[in-house]
Design a protein around this motif. Structure first.
Motif, PDB file in Angstrom:
ATOM      1  N   GLU A  20       4.330  -0.999   0.812  1.00 44.85           N
ATOM      2  CA  GLU A  20       4.730  -2.386   0.517  1.00 44.85           C
ATOM      3  C   GLU A  20       5.771  -2.891   1.512  1.00 44.85           C
ATOM      4  O   GLU A  20       5.725  -4.027   1.971  1.00 44.85           O
ATOM      5  CB  GLU A  20       5.257  -2.476  -0.916  1.00 44.85           C
ATOM      6  CG  GLU A  20       4.124  -2.516  -1.921  1.00 44.85           C
ATOM      7  CD  GLU A  20       4.606  -2.486  -3.370  1.00 44.85           C
ATOM      8  OE1 GLU A  20       3.754  -2.624  -4.260  1.00 44.85           O
ATOM      9  OE2 GLU A  20       5.838  -2.304  -3.595  1.00 44.85           O
ATOM     10  N   ALA A  21       6.715  -1.996   1.869  1.00 49.92           N
ATOM     11  CA  ALA A  21       7.774  -2.410   2.792  1.00 49.92           C
ATOM     12  C   ALA A  21       7.196  -2.729   4.167  1.00 49.92           C
ATOM     13  O   ALA A  21       7.548  -3.742   4.788  1.00 49.92           O
ATOM     14  CB  ALA A  21       8.835  -1.311   2.907  1.00 49.92           C
ATOM     15  N   LEU A  22       6.256  -1.880   4.636  1.00 54.67           N
ATOM     16  CA  LEU A  22       5.761  -2.165   5.989  1.00 54.67           C
ATOM     17  C   LEU A  22       4.859  -3.398   6.000  1.00 54.67           C
ATOM     18  O   LEU A  22       4.832  -4.150   6.968  1.00 54.67           O
ATOM     19  CB  LEU A  22       5.115  -0.931   6.635  1.00 54.67           C
ATOM     20  CG  LEU A  22       3.866  -0.287   6.064  1.00 54.67           C
ATOM     21  CD1 LEU A  22       2.617  -0.935   6.645  1.00 54.67           C
ATOM     22  CD2 LEU A  22       3.872   1.205   6.419  1.00 54.67           C
ATOM     23  N   ILE A  23       4.162  -3.629   4.885  1.00 59.27           N
ATOM     24  CA  ILE A  23       3.354  -4.859   4.819  1.00 59.27           C
ATOM     25  C   ILE A  23       4.265  -6.093   4.797  1.00 59.27           C
ATOM     26  O   ILE A  23       4.032  -7.082   5.488  1.00 59.27           O
ATOM     27  CB  ILE A  23       2.435  -4.832   3.577  1.00 59.27           C
ATOM     28  CG1 ILE A  23       1.285  -3.853   3.844  1.00 59.27           C
ATOM     29  CG2 ILE A  23       1.904  -6.225   3.241  1.00 59.27           C
ATOM     30  CD1 ILE A  23       0.364  -3.636   2.670  1.00 59.27           C
ATOM     31  N   GLU A  24       5.344  -5.967   4.031  1.00 55.44           N
ATOM     32  CA  GLU A  24       6.266  -7.108   3.939  1.00 55.44           C
ATOM     33  C   GLU A  24       6.893  -7.405   5.309  1.00 55.44           C
ATOM     34  O   GLU A  24       7.015  -8.563   5.721  1.00 55.44           O
ATOM     35  CB  GLU A  24       7.366  -6.796   2.908  1.00 55.44           C
ATOM     36  CG  GLU A  24       8.230  -7.979   2.526  1.00 55.44           C
ATOM     37  CD  GLU A  24       7.417  -9.226   2.185  1.00 55.44           C
ATOM     38  OE1 GLU A  24       6.353  -9.103   1.535  1.00 55.44           O
ATOM     39  OE2 GLU A  24       7.832 -10.338   2.624  1.00 55.44           O
ATOM     40  N   ALA A  25       7.262  -6.340   6.037  1.00 49.68           N
ATOM     41  CA  ALA A  25       7.866  -6.539   7.361  1.00 49.68           C
ATOM     42  C   ALA A  25       6.882  -7.239   8.289  1.00 49.68           C
ATOM     43  O   ALA A  25       7.229  -8.179   9.017  1.00 49.68           O
ATOM     44  CB  ALA A  25       8.287  -5.194   7.949  1.00 49.68           C
ATOM     45  N   ARG A  26       5.617  -6.787   8.219  1.00 50.16           N
ATOM     46  CA  ARG A  26       4.606  -7.402   9.093  1.00 50.16           C
ATOM     47  C   ARG A  26       4.369  -8.853   8.698  1.00 50.16           C
ATOM     48  O   ARG A  26       4.226  -9.727   9.550  1.00 50.16           O
ATOM     49  CB  ARG A  26       3.300  -6.586   8.980  1.00 50.16           C
ATOM     50  CG  ARG A  26       2.189  -7.080   9.869  1.00 50.16           C
ATOM     51  CD  ARG A  26       2.526  -6.876  11.350  1.00 50.16           C
ATOM     52  NE  ARG A  26       1.552  -7.537  12.206  1.00 50.16           N
ATOM     53  CZ  ARG A  26       1.826  -8.129  13.349  1.00 50.16           C
ATOM     54  NH1 ARG A  26       3.063  -8.130  13.824  1.00 50.16           N
ATOM     55  NH2 ARG A  26       0.881  -8.709  14.046  1.00 50.16           N
ATOM     56  N   ARG A  27       4.411  -9.118   7.353  1.00 47.88           N
ATOM     57  CA  ARG A  27       4.185 -10.484   6.862  1.00 47.88           C
ATOM     58  C   ARG A  27       5.281 -11.427   7.422  1.00 47.88           C
ATOM     59  O   ARG A  27       5.017 -12.534   7.866  1.00 47.88           O
ATOM     60  CB  ARG A  27       4.212 -10.494   5.320  1.00 47.88           C
ATOM     61  CG  ARG A  27       3.579 -11.756   4.703  1.00 47.88           C
ATOM     62  CD  ARG A  27       4.006 -11.959   3.252  1.00 47.88           C
ATOM     63  NE  ARG A  27       3.878 -10.778   2.408  1.00 47.88           N
ATOM     64  CZ  ARG A  27       2.741 -10.400   1.814  1.00 47.88           C
ATOM     65  NH1 ARG A  27       1.649 -11.124   1.966  1.00 47.88           N
ATOM     66  NH2 ARG A  27       2.722  -9.320   1.075  1.00 47.88           N
ATOM     67  N   THR A  28       6.509 -10.930   7.420  1.00 50.04           N
ATOM     68  CA  THR A  28       7.630 -11.741   7.931  1.00 50.04           C
ATOM     69  C   THR A  28       7.444 -12.044   9.421  1.00 50.04           C
ATOM     70  O   THR A  28       7.599 -13.175   9.874  1.00 50.04           O
ATOM     71  CB  THR A  28       8.964 -10.983   7.734  1.00 50.04           C
ATOM     72  OG1 THR A  28       9.038 -10.585   6.377  1.00 50.04           O
ATOM     73  CG2 THR A  28      10.144 -11.853   8.079  1.00 50.04           C
ATOM     74  N   ASP A  29       7.057 -11.011  10.186  1.00 50.92           N
ATOM     75  CA  ASP A  29       6.845 -11.215  11.626  1.00 50.92           C
ATOM     76  C   ASP A  29       5.753 -12.246  11.877  1.00 50.92           C
ATOM     77  O   ASP A  29       5.897 -13.133  12.731  1.00 50.92           O
ATOM     78  CB  ASP A  29       6.423  -9.891  12.293  1.00 50.92           C
ATOM     79  CG  ASP A  29       7.598  -8.950  12.431  1.00 50.92           C
ATOM     80  OD1 ASP A  29       8.730  -9.402  12.162  1.00 50.92           O
ATOM     81  OD2 ASP A  29       7.383  -7.773  12.812  1.00 50.92           O
TER      82      ASP A  29
END
Ligand code: DAH
Length: 354
Positions: free
Chosen positions: A71-80
């Motif tokens: 979830e954290a890595l998806i969220e980081a990618r979503r922000t980028d």
């Protein structure tokens, strides 16, 4: 621990898929496939119930960690992705208004440069700063007192005839006028020096001046002067003559010298006119210098005690000298300009030469 290995693989796959997603829509699809109801993670979760309590606890924690990581890595990618999309949108909607200015793209504006008079003023200031003077400025509109009275030229004194004055408000309650010379800046400076205990003074004061003169080859009704003032203890006429000579050779070159001739100015006593070697003939005599070899540049002298008294300086303790000359005249002589009026003509063929 087959599940643990699987979870590591799952996390790696999620990371690869998230990195490959390039749009908000794609990252949403990645999120659904790795954490959604049909995802392997969700399926593994549903199997927990059938496990032994010990195994269940261990796998439960591993699943929880894997989900948090994913979830954290998806969220980081979503922000980028969101930031990149916003930047792209802003770049796409940017309008360059200069495109609509006629002719600008075809012919970019050329950079000009300072007028010869401004450049002359700057190099004169440089010479004096190098000799230890400060640079000061004063107002172009003066009262009668600053332009005349404080300079030892009382009302109705015939010396006022030396200046063709533009009065703005003649008479009431005190006349105002466009300054006819930079000498009133001496008064402002000395007043400030007295008020703030700033003596001794060594200053030059450049600026624009105005006279009701008809323009000709050597006169402009709007012109520029640079004034000099030294107030110190034990200043003599030799200091004045030496300063003028050092300035002359520094500004015009080693072949050009100065000489002083007796003259009258109300605010100096004694007073002198200062002349410099003719820059056209280098002193041998020509038409420009009327065969004398010398050209007058300005006036100078020892500050009159009456001027010191007018500003509250004790003439028994302090002495000083002053001088004033034309900046336009300097430019004319240094560059051998036959007619001064060209300085204000805006003729590019002339201006581009400097
Ligand atoms: N102010 C005088 C003029 O405009 C020039 C001048 C003469 C200035 C003597 C001085 C001075 O400071 O001491 O004609």
């Amino acid at each position: 621990m087959a599940e643990t290995v699987d979870l590591d693989v799952l996390v790696d796959q999620a990371r690869t898929a998230a990195a490959a997603a390039g749009t908000t829509e794609e990252i949403r699809e990645v999120a659904a496939s790795v954490t959604g109801k049909k995802s392997p993670l969700a399926q593994a979760g549903r199997r927990l119930g059938s496990l032994e309590p010990g195994e269940r606890k261990e796998l439960g924690r591993a699943l929880h960690e894997a989900r948090a990581t994913v979830e954290a890595l998806i969220e980081a990618r979503r922000t980028d992705i969101a930031a990149a999309e916003l930047a792209r949108e802003m770049a796409d909607s940017r309008i360059d208004l200069t495109e609509f200015i006629p002719g600008l793209a075809a012919a970019p504006a050329a950079r000009g440069h300072l007028n010869l008079v401004s450049r002359t003023q700057a190099s004169l200031e440089d010479v004096f700063v190098g000799m230890g003077f400060e640079v000061a400025e004063g107002p172009e509109i003066e009262t009668d007192w600053y332009n005349f009275g404080a300079l030892n030229i009382p009302p109705a004194h015939p010396a006022r005839g030396m200046w063709d004055t533009f009065y703005l408000d003649l008479g009431a309650p005190e006349s105002t006028l466009l300054r006819t010379h930079t000498s009133p800046v001496q008064i402002h400076l000395m007043e400030q020096a007295v008020a703030h205990d700033l003596l001794p003074l060594h200053a030059v004061m450049p600026g624009r001046c105005y006279r009701r003169d008809t323009p000709d080859a050597r006169h402009l009704p709007v012109f520029h002067q640079i004034e000099g003032l030294v107030v110190d203890r034990g200043i003599t006429f030799a200091d004045l003559a030496g300063t003028i000579e050092v300035f002359t050779s520094a500004y015009f070159g080693p072949d050009i010298h100065s000489r002083l001739r007796p003259a009258y100015f109300p605010f100096t006593e004694p007073s002198a006119e200062f002349e410099v070697t003719c820059t056209i003939c280098l002193g041998s005599g020509c038409q420009t210098c009327s065969q004398t070899g010398w050209i007058e540049l300005g006036g100078c002298g020892m500050v009159d005690p009456a001027v010191f008294t007018a500003v509250g300086i004790d003439p028994d303790q302090w002495s000083g000298f002053a001088f004033g000359f034309g900046i336009d005249r300097c430019a004319q002589m240094r560059h051998q300009i036959a007619d001064m009026r060209i300085l204000t003509d805006n003729d590019l063929r002339f201006l581009r030469q400097f």
